[in-house]
Design an enzyme around this catalytic site. Structure first.
Site, PDB file in Angstrom:
ATOM      1  N   HIS A 177       0.870  -1.192   0.000  1.00 12.77           N
ATOM      2  CA  HIS A 177       0.000   0.000   0.000  1.00 12.77           C
ATOM      3  C   HIS A 177       0.902   1.236   0.000  1.00 12.77           C
ATOM      4  O   HIS A 177       1.003   1.964   0.985  1.00 12.77           O
ATOM      5  CB  HIS A 177      -0.904  -0.030   1.235  1.00 12.77           C
ATOM      6  CG  HIS A 177      -2.099   0.878   1.157  1.00 12.77           C
ATOM      7  ND1 HIS A 177      -2.361   1.707   0.079  1.00 12.77           N
ATOM      8  CD2 HIS A 177      -3.121   1.090   2.039  1.00 12.77           C
ATOM      9  CE1 HIS A 177      -3.478   2.378   0.307  1.00 12.77           C
ATOM     10  NE2 HIS A 177      -3.954   2.025   1.488  1.00 12.77           N
ATOM     11  N   GLN A 217      -0.301   4.769   1.120  1.00 11.33           N
ATOM     12  CA  GLN A 217      -0.444   4.876   2.571  1.00 11.33           C
ATOM     13  C   GLN A 217       0.908   5.181   3.221  1.00 11.33           C
ATOM     14  O   GLN A 217       1.034   6.094   4.044  1.00 11.33           O
ATOM     15  CB  GLN A 217      -1.004   3.551   3.119  1.00 11.33           C
ATOM     16  CG  GLN A 217      -1.253   3.562   4.612  1.00 11.33           C
ATOM     17  CD  GLN A 217      -2.424   4.436   4.990  1.00 11.33           C
ATOM     18  OE1 GLN A 217      -3.512   4.294   4.450  1.00 11.33           O
ATOM     19  NE2 GLN A 217      -2.217   5.365   5.910  1.00 11.33           N
ATOM     20  N   ASP A 248      -2.984  -2.175  12.286  1.00 17.32           N
ATOM     21  CA  ASP A 248      -3.889  -2.302  11.135  1.00 17.32           C
ATOM     22  C   ASP A 248      -4.844  -3.461  11.449  1.00 17.32           C
ATOM     23  O   ASP A 248      -4.668  -4.177  12.440  1.00 17.32           O
ATOM     24  CB  ASP A 248      -3.038  -2.580   9.874  1.00 17.32           C
ATOM     25  CG  ASP A 248      -3.857  -2.707   8.587  1.00 17.32           C
ATOM     26  OD1 ASP A 248      -5.037  -2.288   8.576  1.00 17.32           O
ATOM     27  OD2 ASP A 248      -3.315  -3.233   7.597  1.00 17.32           O
ATOM     28  N   CYS A 295      -3.828   2.919   9.685  1.00 17.17           N
ATOM     29  CA  CYS A 295      -4.175   3.325   8.317  1.00 17.17           C
ATOM     30  C   CYS A 295      -5.681   3.521   8.166  1.00 17.17           C
ATOM     31  O   CYS A 295      -6.113   4.254   7.285  1.00 17.17           O
ATOM     32  CB  CYS A 295      -3.657   2.301   7.319  1.00 17.17           C
ATOM     33  SG  CYS A 295      -4.283   0.640   7.626  1.00 17.17           S
TER      34      CYS A 295
HETATM   35  N1   CP Z   1      -6.298   3.399   4.574  1.00 11.72           N
HETATM   36  C1   CP Z   1      -7.045   3.208   3.476  1.00 11.72           C
HETATM   37  O1   CP Z   1      -6.524   2.923   2.383  1.00 11.72           O
HETATM   38  O2   CP Z   1      -8.379   3.391   3.681  1.00 11.72           O
HETATM   39  P1   CP Z   1      -9.551   2.983   2.688  1.00 11.72           P
HETATM   40  O3   CP Z   1      -9.592   1.477   2.649  1.00 11.72           O
HETATM   41  O4   CP Z   1     -10.774   3.584   3.274  1.00 11.72           O
HETATM   42  O5   CP Z   1      -9.226   3.548   1.325  1.00 11.72           O
HETATM   43  N1  NVA Z   2      -4.595  -4.375   5.597  1.00 17.46           N
HETATM   44  C1  NVA Z   2      -5.820  -3.700   5.257  1.00 17.46           C
HETATM   45  C2  NVA Z   2      -5.544  -2.282   4.866  1.00 17.46           C
HETATM   46  C3  NVA Z   2      -6.741  -1.469   4.490  1.00 17.46           C
HETATM   47  C4  NVA Z   2      -6.410  -0.066   4.091  1.00 17.46           C
HETATM   48  C5  NVA Z   2      -6.513  -4.420   4.136  1.00 17.46           C
HETATM   49  O1  NVA Z   2      -5.833  -4.861   3.205  1.00 17.46           O
HETATM   50  O2  NVA Z   2      -7.734  -4.579   4.199  1.00 17.46           O
END
Ligand code: CP
Ligand code: NVA
Length: 302
Positions: free
Chosen positions: A129, A132, A224, A261
């Site tokens: 990500h 992020q 997370d 996040c």
């Molecule tokens: N942290 C993040 O990417 O949030 P969303 O899943 O709401 O986009």
């Molecule tokens: N680890 C989480 C992050 C969401 C922004 C997911 O992948 O769902």
């Protein structure tokens, strides 16, 4: 100014470019642009999974920059009924100036990037990500200070968000202590890259299954979801000891900041007292997604 043409992962970008993006984020936050640098530009945004922050920060960011974003849920476009990722990339490239995509399999981002004629931005995959982590590096500099003086403790699942944090923080000299159950450690390849970065910069990367050891004297405590999108049904019982709660976070530095996040699963990986408490910077962190992505968009789409 370092040139680049896509944002799929942070570890393969030149460090100087990441530094420039962090500096440009700061400038954009201080002085939001009034001259519409992306006037008439369109960003196609493809989603195989849900999103609140990524979607709205990209849409609002494009709007602030004078451009537009088109929301493309995989449920609504032909991708969801079998058109290939490559053909989707080829078609979208004829209409838009850039593509942001949130996918299940990281390979889909790589395929989009390989077949698109416009810049591709990774808005989260099962592997990483980077949007992020870029914004989070900015938030830590803003809230705590220089990255090379920071100790960051990760609590929970060592997957996508953890991978991207490992791709950026040790590179700038930070100490990262990752506490996960043994079977949820970050990928060895990511840890190897992070350790090489740390060796070059004076940072450090440690892995432990003891959350208290990681949190000890931390300047940043980050967690997370225990169950990420696409993993529904996973047994999360191994994470019970990793909950961000006062009895654990008391071991952190007196001035530590709490980051997540988001979305948070209150009562699971974090309790209300922490996420709503005086150390939490999660809403500033969420806001900074938009500033960091505007820096990225100006660079990639101008
Ligand atoms: N942290 C993040 O990417 O949030 P969303 O899943 O709401 O986009
Ligand atoms: N680890 C989480 C992050 C969401 C922004 C997911 O992948 O769902």
């Amino acid at each position: 100014m370092t040139e680049f043409d896509g944002f799929v992962r942070l570890d393969t970008l030149p460090k100087s470019l990441v530094r420039e993006l962090l500096d440009e984020t700061r400038q954009l936050k201080r002085n939001p642009p009034t001259d519409e640098p992306l006037r008439r530009a369109t960003l196609g945004t493809v989603y195989q999974k849900r999103s609140t922050r990524t979607r709205v920060s990209f849409e609002a960011g494009m709007n602030t920059l004078g451009g537009d974003a088109v929301f493309l849920s995989s449920d609504d476009i032909q991708l969801g009924r079998g058109e290939t990722v490559g053909d989707t990339a080829r078609a979208l490239s004829r209409y838009v100036d850039g593509i942001m995509a949130r996918v299940h399999a990281h390979d889909d981002i790589e395929k989009l990037n390989a077949h698109a004629d416009v810049p591709v931005i990774n808005g989260l995959s099962d592997f990483n990500h980077p949007c992020q982590a870029l914004a989070d590096a900015f938030t830590v500099e803003e809230q705590v200070g220089a990255l090379d003086d920071v100790r960051l403790a990760w609590l929970g699942d060592g997957n996508n968000v953890c991978h991207s944090l490992l791709h950026v923080f040790p590179r700038f000299g930070a100490e990262v202590a990752v506490a996960t159950p043994e079977e949820h450690r970050p990928d060895e390849s990511v840890v190897g890259t992070a350790r090489r970065f740390a060796d070059d910069s004076g940072g450090d990367v440690t892995l432990t299954d003891d959350p208290r050891e990681a949190v000890e004297d931390a300047d940043v405590v980050y967690t997370d979801a225990w169950v990420s999108m696409g993993e529904e049904g996973k047994d999360a019982s191994a994470f019970e000891g990793y909950r961000a709660e006062p009895s654990l976070l008391d071991a952190a530095d007196d001035d530590y900041v709490f980051m997540h996040c988001l979305p948070a699963h209150r009562g699971q990986e974090v309790v209300d007292e922490v996420i709503d408490g005086p150390h939490s910077v999660v809403w500033e962190q969420a806001e900074n997604r938009m500033h960091a992505q505007m820096a990225l968009l100006v660079r990639l789409l101008s």
